[in-house]
Design a protein around this motif. Structure first.
Motif, PDB file in Angstrom:
ATOM      1  N   ARG A   1      25.187 -73.854  32.784  1.00  0.00           N
ATOM      2  CA  ARG A   1      24.811 -75.155  33.342  1.00  0.00           C
ATOM      3  C   ARG A   1      26.021 -76.084  33.467  1.00  0.00           C
ATOM      4  NH1 ARG A   1      22.627 -80.248  32.921  1.00  0.00           N
ATOM      5  NH2 ARG A   1      20.503 -80.540  33.719  1.00  0.00           N
ATOM      6  N   ASN A   2      27.096 -75.788  32.728  1.00  0.00           N
ATOM      7  CA  ASN A   2      28.301 -76.600  32.855  1.00  0.00           C
ATOM      8  C   ASN A   2      28.793 -76.652  34.299  1.00  0.00           C
ATOM      9  OD1 ASN A   2      29.449 -77.539  30.081  1.00  0.00           O
ATOM     10  ND2 ASN A   2      28.785 -75.436  29.720  1.00  0.00           N
ATOM     11  N   ALA A   3      28.665 -75.534  35.026  1.00  0.00           N
ATOM     12  CA  ALA A   3      29.106 -75.501  36.419  1.00  0.00           C
ATOM     13  C   ALA A   3      28.261 -76.428  37.282  1.00  0.00           C
ATOM     14  CB  ALA A   3      29.046 -74.073  36.956  1.00  0.00           C
ATOM     15  N   ILE A   4      26.966 -76.499  37.006  1.00  0.00           N
ATOM     16  CA  ILE A   4      26.095 -77.410  37.751  1.00  0.00           C
ATOM     17  C   ILE A   4      26.437 -78.859  37.420  1.00  0.00           C
ATOM     18  CG2 ILE A   4      23.704 -78.142  38.092  1.00  0.00           C
ATOM     19  CD1 ILE A   4      24.363 -75.468  39.373  1.00  0.00           C
ATOM     20  N   THR A   5      26.791 -79.110  36.151  1.00  0.00           N
ATOM     21  CA  THR A   5      27.184 -80.462  35.756  1.00  0.00           C
ATOM     22  C   THR A   5      28.455 -80.894  36.482  1.00  0.00           C
ATOM     23  OG1 THR A   5      26.192 -80.143  33.577  1.00  0.00           O
ATOM     24  CG2 THR A   5      27.745 -81.961  33.801  1.00  0.00           C
ATOM     25  N   ILE A   6      29.397 -79.971  36.659  1.00  0.00           N
ATOM     26  CA  ILE A   6      30.614 -80.296  37.409  1.00  0.00           C
ATOM     27  C   ILE A   6      30.252 -80.759  38.817  1.00  0.00           C
ATOM     28  CG2 ILE A   6      32.686 -79.312  38.473  1.00  0.00           C
ATOM     29  CD1 ILE A   6      32.972 -77.517  36.027  1.00  0.00           C
ATOM     30  N   ALA A   7      29.376 -79.999  39.482  1.00  0.00           N
ATOM     31  CA  ALA A   7      28.963 -80.368  40.838  1.00  0.00           C
ATOM     32  C   ALA A   7      28.187 -81.685  40.842  1.00  0.00           C
ATOM     33  CB  ALA A   7      28.125 -79.250  41.442  1.00  0.00           C
ATOM     34  N   HIS A   8      27.323 -81.867  39.847  1.00  0.00           N
ATOM     35  CA  HIS A   8      26.511 -83.095  39.741  1.00  0.00           C
ATOM     36  C   HIS A   8      27.407 -84.326  39.620  1.00  0.00           C
ATOM     37  CE1 HIS A   8      22.853 -85.299  38.096  1.00  0.00           C
ATOM     38  NE2 HIS A   8      23.849 -86.115  37.765  1.00  0.00           N
TER      39      HIS A   8
ATOM     40  N   LEU B   1      20.386 -71.744  43.535  1.00  0.00           N
ATOM     41  CA  LEU B   1      19.328 -71.510  42.552  1.00  0.00           C
ATOM     42  C   LEU B   1      19.445 -72.467  41.369  1.00  0.00           C
ATOM     43  CD1 LEU B   1      19.499 -67.605  42.634  1.00  0.00           C
ATOM     44  CD2 LEU B   1      17.557 -68.988  43.404  1.00  0.00           C
ATOM     45  N   GLY B   2      20.675 -72.678  40.902  1.00  0.00           N
ATOM     46  CA  GLY B   2      20.881 -73.569  39.761  1.00  0.00           C
ATOM     47  C   GLY B   2      20.618 -75.021  40.091  1.00  0.00           C
ATOM     48  N   GLY B   3      20.704 -75.385  41.368  1.00  0.00           N
ATOM     49  CA  GLY B   3      20.422 -76.764  41.755  1.00  0.00           C
ATOM     50  C   GLY B   3      18.961 -77.133  41.645  1.00  0.00           C
ATOM     51  N   VAL B   4      18.095 -76.120  41.541  1.00  0.00           N
ATOM     52  CA  VAL B   4      16.648 -76.383  41.466  1.00  0.00           C
ATOM     53  C   VAL B   4      16.221 -76.765  40.054  1.00  0.00           C
ATOM     54  CG1 VAL B   4      14.357 -75.332  41.723  1.00  0.00           C
ATOM     55  CG2 VAL B   4      16.160 -74.857  43.411  1.00  0.00           C
ATOM     56  N   ARG B   5      16.805 -76.142  39.058  1.00  0.00           N
ATOM     57  CA  ARG B   5      16.304 -76.275  37.682  1.00  0.00           C
ATOM     58  C   ARG B   5      16.486 -77.672  37.070  1.00  0.00           C
ATOM     59  NH1 ARG B   5      16.849 -71.898  32.719  1.00  0.00           N
ATOM     60  NH2 ARG B   5      15.885 -73.234  31.144  1.00  0.00           N
ATOM     61  N   PRO B   6      17.631 -78.370  37.274  1.00  0.00           N
ATOM     62  CA  PRO B   6      17.821 -79.645  36.565  1.00  0.00           C
ATOM     63  C   PRO B   6      16.760 -80.702  36.853  1.00  0.00           C
ATOM     64  CG  PRO B   6      19.921 -78.842  37.358  1.00  0.00           C
ATOM     65  CD  PRO B   6      18.872 -77.952  37.955  1.00  0.00           C
TER      66      PRO B   6
ATOM     67  N   TRP C   1      11.546 -90.581  43.334  1.00  0.00           N
ATOM     68  CA  TRP C   1      12.931 -90.112  43.339  1.00  0.00           C
ATOM     69  C   TRP C   1      13.009 -88.687  42.797  1.00  0.00           C
ATOM     70  CZ3 TRP C   1      16.463 -92.041  46.238  1.00  0.00           C
ATOM     71  CH2 TRP C   1      16.425 -93.401  46.576  1.00  0.00           C
ATOM     72  N   LEU C   2      12.218 -88.385  41.785  1.00  0.00           N
ATOM     73  CA  LEU C   2      12.149 -87.012  41.296  1.00  0.00           C
ATOM     74  C   LEU C   2      11.654 -86.073  42.392  1.00  0.00           C
ATOM     75  CD1 LEU C   2      10.737 -87.020  37.652  1.00  0.00           C
ATOM     76  CD2 LEU C   2      12.762 -85.831  38.464  1.00  0.00           C
ATOM     77  N   LEU C   3      10.650 -86.522  43.139  1.00  0.00           N
ATOM     78  CA  LEU C   3      10.142 -85.720  44.247  1.00  0.00           C
ATOM     79  C   LEU C   3      11.239 -85.485  45.284  1.00  0.00           C
ATOM     80  CD1 LEU C   3       7.788 -84.349  45.713  1.00  0.00           C
ATOM     81  CD2 LEU C   3       7.206 -86.592  46.701  1.00  0.00           C
ATOM     82  N   PHE C   4      12.034 -86.517  45.549  1.00  0.00           N
ATOM     83  CA  PHE C   4      13.158 -86.383  46.473  1.00  0.00           C
ATOM     84  C   PHE C   4      14.142 -85.315  45.983  1.00  0.00           C
ATOM     85  CE2 PHE C   4      17.594 -87.809  47.219  1.00  0.00           C
ATOM     86  CZ  PHE C   4      17.670 -87.576  48.585  1.00  0.00           C
ATOM     87  N   PHE C   5      14.473 -85.346  44.693  1.00  0.00           N
ATOM     88  CA  PHE C   5      15.383 -84.336  44.135  1.00  0.00           C
ATOM     89  C   PHE C   5      14.799 -82.928  44.309  1.00  0.00           C
ATOM     90  CE2 PHE C   5      16.843 -87.711  40.819  1.00  0.00           C
ATOM     91  CZ  PHE C   5      17.648 -88.303  41.778  1.00  0.00           C
ATOM     92  N   HIS C   6      13.487 -82.783  44.029  1.00  0.00           N
ATOM     93  CA  HIS C   6      12.846 -81.480  44.185  1.00  0.00           C
ATOM     94  C   HIS C   6      12.916 -80.991  45.629  1.00  0.00           C
ATOM     95  CE1 HIS C   6      11.435 -81.386  40.136  1.00  0.00           C
ATOM     96  NE2 HIS C   6      10.427 -82.227  40.277  1.00  0.00           N
TER      97      HIS C   6
END
Length: 237
Positions: free
Chosen positions: A46-53, A178-183, A215-220
């Motif tokens: 998840r560290n890689a997703i945090t970098i992108a986030h 795929l990892g962008g979906v989970r957070p 906003w959560l719905l937007f992220f989803h």
């Protein structure tokens, strides 16, 4: 550097290559999924997703005219991006909204690049973005994480053969999609138990007056749409 070497480098960067076999595309997707679903593995990857986030927050802050003070990445896979400017307004809303969609949108852009055969260019651009982000990192763990990630891109793009470069690039893009979906689902669960009162969704709710649930719905929606579109590009390419 002589002209021949410069030409070779440019051809390697700008040139395209044929796509890998469908088995490689599917296999790298399954490997990416295996790096996301198991909780113990996810705590590391998840560290890689945090970098992108956090990179998404930082980039949009700069594009919207804010001053970027720094980015911190923590060992618990959380992160913090600090920028200066008006505490309200469109720029602040864009900055706050950029984090969760960033990995998915980067994955979608990567899927488009791979569908056109620009494997090496994708790896070099990723390394360049990480190098630019490194300048704004303000803690040792964050710097180490970005350096190691960037080094992986550089080494693969420079030393590996075409098949390995393609497999690595497809794996990275699948991981972002795929990892962008989970957070966002993790955030939804935390909010349900009152454990994320200062999340991006809640900040956006205070900034815009729109309920954080929307906003959560937007992220989803962004994450799932990017996964569908990007996955289609990868499989068809």
């Amino acid at each position: 550097m002589d002209s021949t070497t410069a030409t070779d480098l440019w051809d390697r960067l700008a040139g395209s290559q044929s796509g890998p076999s469908v088995w490689t595309v599917v296999g790298t997707g399954l490997v990416a999924l295996a790096m996301i679903l198991p909780p113990r593995v996810w705590r590391v990857t998840r560290n890689a997703i945090t970098i992108a986030h956090e990179g998404g927050h930082g980039l949009v802050a700069l594009l919207s005219g804010r001053t970027l003070d720094g980015i911190r990445l923590h060992s618990d896979t959380s992160g913090l991006t600090v920028s200066r400017g008006r505490p309200t307004g469109f720029g602040m809303v864009l900055t706050a909204a950029a984090g969760y969609p960033a990995p998915s949108l980067l994955g979608l852009a990567g899927a488009w690049a791979l569908s056109t055969g620009h494997v090496t260019a994708l790896l070099w651009v990723a390394a360049a973005l990480l190098a630019a982000m490194l300048v704004m990192i303000r803690n040792a763990y964050g710097a180490l994480t970005v350096v190691l990630t960037g080094a992986a891109f550089v080494l693969v793009s420079w030393l590996a053969g075409p098949e390995v470069r393609a497999a690595f690039a497809y794996g990275v893009v699948w991981f972002l999609l795929l990892g962008g979906v989970r957070p966002s689902f993790e955030l939804q669960r935390k909010r349900r138990f009152g454990a994320a009162a200062d999340s991006d969704a809640d900040q956006l709710g205070r900034l815009t007056g729109v309920t954080p649930v929307l906003w959560l719905l937007f992220f989803h929606v962004v994450a799932l749409a990017a996964l569908l579109a990007g996955g289609n590009l990868l499989l068809r390419g």
